[in-house]
Design an enzyme around this catalytic site. Structure first.
Site, PDB file in Angstrom:
ATOM      1  N   ARG A 104     -37.068   8.606  35.126  1.00  0.00           N
ATOM      2  CA  ARG A 104     -37.640   8.860  36.450  1.00  0.00           C
ATOM      3  C   ARG A 104     -37.725   7.557  37.243  1.00  0.00           C
ATOM      4  O   ARG A 104     -38.066   6.525  36.671  1.00  0.00           O
ATOM      5  CB  ARG A 104     -39.070   9.413  36.248  1.00  0.00           C
ATOM      6  CG  ARG A 104     -39.405  10.586  37.140  1.00  0.00           C
ATOM      7  CD  ARG A 104     -40.744  11.219  36.805  1.00  0.00           C
ATOM      8  NE  ARG A 104     -41.273  10.970  35.498  1.00  0.00           N
ATOM      9  CZ  ARG A 104     -42.455  10.381  35.274  1.00  0.00           C
ATOM     10  NH1 ARG A 104     -43.221   9.976  36.264  1.00  0.00           N
ATOM     11  NH2 ARG A 104     -42.871  10.209  34.021  1.00  0.00           N
ATOM     12  N   SER A 124     -36.560  12.819  27.188  1.00  0.00           N
ATOM     13  CA  SER A 124     -37.325  12.530  28.395  1.00  0.00           C
ATOM     14  C   SER A 124     -36.391  12.322  29.582  1.00  0.00           C
ATOM     15  O   SER A 124     -35.264  11.867  29.424  1.00  0.00           O
ATOM     16  CB  SER A 124     -38.193  11.285  28.184  1.00  0.00           C
ATOM     17  OG  SER A 124     -39.233  11.271  29.133  1.00  0.00           O
ATOM     18  N   THR A 125     -36.905  12.671  30.757  1.00  0.00           N
ATOM     19  CA  THR A 125     -36.141  12.560  31.997  1.00  0.00           C
ATOM     20  C   THR A 125     -36.371  11.184  32.606  1.00  0.00           C
ATOM     21  O   THR A 125     -37.494  10.888  33.042  1.00  0.00           O
ATOM     22  CB  THR A 125     -36.647  13.617  33.021  1.00  0.00           C
ATOM     23  OG1 THR A 125     -36.971  14.823  32.330  1.00  0.00           O
ATOM     24  CG2 THR A 125     -35.627  13.876  34.095  1.00  0.00           C
ATOM     25  N   ASP A 132     -32.679  16.836  34.491  1.00  0.00           N
ATOM     26  CA  ASP A 132     -33.528  17.876  35.083  1.00  0.00           C
ATOM     27  C   ASP A 132     -32.688  18.643  36.098  1.00  0.00           C
ATOM     28  O   ASP A 132     -32.225  18.059  37.090  1.00  0.00           O
ATOM     29  CB  ASP A 132     -34.744  17.210  35.756  1.00  0.00           C
ATOM     30  CG  ASP A 132     -35.749  18.233  36.261  1.00  0.00           C
ATOM     31  OD1 ASP A 132     -35.322  19.367  36.600  1.00  0.00           O
ATOM     32  OD2 ASP A 132     -36.945  17.899  36.332  1.00  0.00           O
ATOM     33  N   ASN A 136     -43.297  13.585  28.128  1.00  0.00           N
ATOM     34  CA  ASN A 136     -44.458  13.793  29.010  1.00  0.00           C
ATOM     35  C   ASN A 136     -45.185  15.110  28.774  1.00  0.00           C
ATOM     36  O   ASN A 136     -46.355  15.249  29.135  1.00  0.00           O
ATOM     37  CB  ASN A 136     -44.045  13.665  30.479  1.00  0.00           C
ATOM     38  CG  ASN A 136     -43.875  12.210  30.870  1.00  0.00           C
ATOM     39  OD1 ASN A 136     -44.840  11.493  31.095  1.00  0.00           O
ATOM     40  ND2 ASN A 136     -42.626  11.754  30.896  1.00  0.00           N
ATOM     41  N   ASP A 194     -41.932  21.679  21.670  1.00  0.00           N
ATOM     42  CA  ASP A 194     -41.602  21.629  23.098  1.00  0.00           C
ATOM     43  C   ASP A 194     -42.510  20.627  23.818  1.00  0.00           C
ATOM     44  O   ASP A 194     -42.075  19.548  24.177  1.00  0.00           O
ATOM     45  CB  ASP A 194     -41.715  23.031  23.731  1.00  0.00           C
ATOM     46  CG  ASP A 194     -40.830  23.203  24.955  1.00  0.00           C
ATOM     47  OD1 ASP A 194     -39.988  22.321  25.203  1.00  0.00           O
ATOM     48  OD2 ASP A 194     -40.971  24.228  25.656  1.00  0.00           O
ATOM     49  N   GLU A 220     -33.710  30.596  28.820  1.00  0.00           N
ATOM     50  CA  GLU A 220     -35.170  30.619  28.687  1.00  0.00           C
ATOM     51  C   GLU A 220     -35.696  31.837  29.455  1.00  0.00           C
ATOM     52  O   GLU A 220     -36.690  32.442  29.115  1.00  0.00           O
ATOM     53  CB  GLU A 220     -35.705  29.340  29.333  1.00  0.00           C
ATOM     54  CG  GLU A 220     -36.819  28.692  28.612  1.00  0.00           C
ATOM     55  CD  GLU A 220     -37.217  27.385  29.269  1.00  0.00           C
ATOM     56  OE1 GLU A 220     -36.366  26.693  29.866  1.00  0.00           O
ATOM     57  OE2 GLU A 220     -38.405  27.054  29.177  1.00  0.00           O
ATOM     58  N   GLY A 256     -35.661  21.379  32.708  1.00  0.00           N
ATOM     59  CA  GLY A 256     -36.203  21.606  34.044  1.00  0.00           C
ATOM     60  C   GLY A 256     -36.370  23.095  34.286  1.00  0.00           C
ATOM     61  O   GLY A 256     -35.961  23.927  33.473  1.00  0.00           O
ATOM     62  N   HIS A 309     -40.536  17.060  24.515  1.00  0.00           N
ATOM     63  CA  HIS A 309     -40.455  16.309  25.779  1.00  0.00           C
ATOM     64  C   HIS A 309     -41.594  15.294  25.794  1.00  0.00           C
ATOM     65  O   HIS A 309     -42.759  15.679  25.581  1.00  0.00           O
ATOM     66  CB  HIS A 309     -40.623  17.248  26.974  1.00  0.00           C
ATOM     67  CG  HIS A 309     -39.596  18.339  27.044  1.00  0.00           C
ATOM     68  ND1 HIS A 309     -38.448  18.237  27.773  1.00  0.00           N
ATOM     69  CD2 HIS A 309     -39.554  19.559  26.450  1.00  0.00           C
ATOM     70  CE1 HIS A 309     -37.745  19.347  27.642  1.00  0.00           C
ATOM     71  NE2 HIS A 309     -38.389  20.176  26.849  1.00  0.00           N
TER      72      HIS A 309
HETATM   73  P1  IMP Z   1     -40.364  14.388  30.521  1.00  0.00           P
HETATM   74  O1  IMP Z   1     -38.892  14.687  30.650  1.00  0.00           O
HETATM   75  O2  IMP Z   1     -40.658  13.446  29.395  1.00  0.00           O
HETATM   76  O3  IMP Z   1     -40.930  13.926  31.831  1.00  0.00           O
HETATM   77  O4  IMP Z   1     -41.112  15.746  30.099  1.00  0.00           O
HETATM   78  C1  IMP Z   1     -41.494  16.748  31.010  1.00  0.00           C
HETATM   79  C2  IMP Z   1     -40.278  17.453  31.571  1.00  0.00           C
HETATM   80  O5  IMP Z   1     -39.619  18.179  30.521  1.00  0.00           O
HETATM   81  C3  IMP Z   1     -40.606  18.549  32.590  1.00  0.00           C
HETATM   82  O6  IMP Z   1     -40.729  18.006  33.895  1.00  0.00           O
HETATM   83  C4  IMP Z   1     -39.393  19.466  32.490  1.00  0.00           C
HETATM   84  O7  IMP Z   1     -38.309  18.987  33.241  1.00  0.00           O
HETATM   85  C5  IMP Z   1     -39.025  19.357  31.029  1.00  0.00           C
HETATM   86  N1  IMP Z   1     -39.559  20.504  30.265  1.00  0.00           N
HETATM   87  C6  IMP Z   1     -40.624  20.543  29.460  1.00  0.00           C
HETATM   88  N2  IMP Z   1     -40.759  21.765  28.922  1.00  0.00           N
HETATM   89  C7  IMP Z   1     -39.755  22.513  29.406  1.00  0.00           C
HETATM   90  C8  IMP Z   1     -39.370  23.864  29.216  1.00  0.00           C
HETATM   91  O8  IMP Z   1     -39.967  24.672  28.470  1.00  0.00           O
HETATM   92  N3  IMP Z   1     -38.279  24.275  29.916  1.00  0.00           N
HETATM   93  C9  IMP Z   1     -37.564  23.459  30.724  1.00  0.00           C
HETATM   94  N4  IMP Z   1     -37.896  22.178  30.899  1.00  0.00           N
HETATM   95  C10 IMP Z   1     -38.979  21.722  30.258  1.00  0.00           C
HETATM   96 ZN    ZN Z   2     -38.143  22.216  26.295  1.00  0.00          ZN
END
Ligand code: IMP
Ligand code: ZN
Length: 358
Positions: A97, A94-95, A136, A19, A280, A199, A169, A17
């Site tokens: 946003r 990535s989500t 998410d 972030n 992760d 999970e 998420g 991910h």
């Molecule tokens: P982003 O999507 O780049 O903002 O990365 C962070 C996001 O990844 C978090 O807000 C979660 O939605 C998701 N995320 C990161 N690690 C996990 C996990 O172990 N389980 C579920 N979601 C995760």
């Molecule tokens: Zn993950």
């Protein structure tokens, strides 16, 4: 020696991910740009946390990456860091946003990520980077739908890079089954599906999500009966040969496994099921892909040949085309003699079956 071996090993990262992968170095840059003081954005090695505490870290990081410049910077740095760790193929997720106060829309977010990937390509880094857009589960179905539409749009205009969709998420929030129509829509347009699944114990949603079937599963921590799952989940995963993305440190710190000895890696690896070692969130969990390989070696008594086969067979599960996979296998073949010489060993290619290419 195993540390150096894991560092030199060419590797494939399929579950990162953006972030969650932000390094301390990048956090420093973001903090100084935003003129903020230091916060605790990651966990110290050996620490544990509740899942809620893990999600709190993401929330803090998101406050620092609330505009397109920061998203670009973070993506650019994360790619460079994986490259320095000898990752040759990287699938980021990535989500998208939206942050109204900075004018960042979900579409601009994705554009910023893609711009950083293009920049790294232009620099001729020896790493292939692809992107999955994350849905998410906390954000509901309509945002999920919007995310798939964005993925389809960029798949059409930037088909090389946007290869799939992820469901992620907080696993304790919502019901994954609500997203099935949205996920099917993504799959029908040729996007690949990687789903965070089981999970935490989730008997209700698991079977329906497994039957989609996803192209890969993230974690799958509680699929097997010993972890409060069901034999029918295991049978379904095996029948579909669905590869598992396994993240040791993440599961240990997030306490979704009691200890590494009881990590699901052992269960699936002993069945010769396709297992991919992943990070992760390398930033939040203070790790690297090399360290995850090292941890797998020490916990499950894996030898260099086993690690070699794990990294090589991970290529089979990548969401890129067959020609790109062949190029990667060629890369592994070319560097094998050097690694054998440097570490004075013979890397056996047989033993762990190479799985079907997905
Ligand atoms: P982003 O999507 O780049 O903002 O990365 C962070 C996001 O990844 C978090 O807000 C979660 O939605 C998701 N995320 C990161 N690690 C996990 C996990 O172990 N389980 C579920 N979601 C995760
Ligand atoms: Zn993950």
């Amino acid at each position: 020696m195993i540390k150096e071996f894991c560092e030199e090993l060419p590797k494939v990262e399929l579950h990162a991910h953006i972030n969650g992968s932000v390094s301390e170095n990048t956090i420093e840059k973001l903090l100084s740009r935003k003129q903020k003081s230091d916060h605790q954005y990651s966990f110290k090695k050996g620490s544990t946390a509740t899942l809620n505490e893990c999600f709190e870290k993401f929330r803090l990081i998101h406050q620092l990456t609330d505009d397109t410049d920061s998203v670009y910077q973070v993506t650019y740095d994360v790619i460079h860091e994986f490259h320095e760790d000898n990752v040759k193929y990287l699938e980021l997720r990535s989500t998208p946003r939206e942050v109204p106060k900075t004018g960042m829309t979900r579409e601009l977010y994705v554009e910023a990520v893609l711009r950083a990937i293009s920049k790294c390509e232009a620099e001729n880094l020896d790493i292939v980077v692809k992107l999955l857009l994350s849905i998410d589960r906390r954000n509901g179905i309509s945002v999920g739908h919007e995310t798939v539409k964005l993925a389809q749009k960029f798949q059409a205009s930037d088909g090389e890079r946007v290869v799939g969709v992820d469901l992620s998420g907080d696993p304790n929030v919502g019901d994954g089954r609500d997203f099935i129509p949205v996920l099917k829509e993504a799959r029908d347009s040729g996007l690949r599906l990687s789903l965070h699944l089981c999970e935490v114990p989730a008997l209700q949603e698991t079977m329906d999500l497994l039957c989609l079937p996803p192209d890969r599963i993230g974690h799958g921590t509680c699929l097997h009966p010993e972890a409060r799952g069901r034999q029918e989940f295991v049978d379904t995963v095996i029948n579909h040969k669905t590869p598992l993305e396994l993240c040791l440190t993440s599961n240990l710190i997030g306490q979704t496994v009691p200890d590494l000895d009881n990590h699901q890696f052992r269960f699936w690896y002993e069945k010769q099921h396709p297992c991919i070692i992943c990070t992760d969130d390398k930033g939040v969990f203070s790790t690297s892909l090399s360290e995850e390989y090292q941890l797998a070696a020490s916990t499950f008594d894996l030898q260099p040949s086993d690690l070699w086969r794990l990294s090589l067979s991970s290529i089979d599960s990548a969401f890129c085309d067959e020609q790109s996979k062949e190029k990667l296998r060629e890369k592994w073949k070319l560097c094998k003699p050097q690694i054998e010489k440097r570490f004075n060993l013979k890397l056996e290619s047989s033993g762990y079956q190479t799985q079907k290419s997905i």
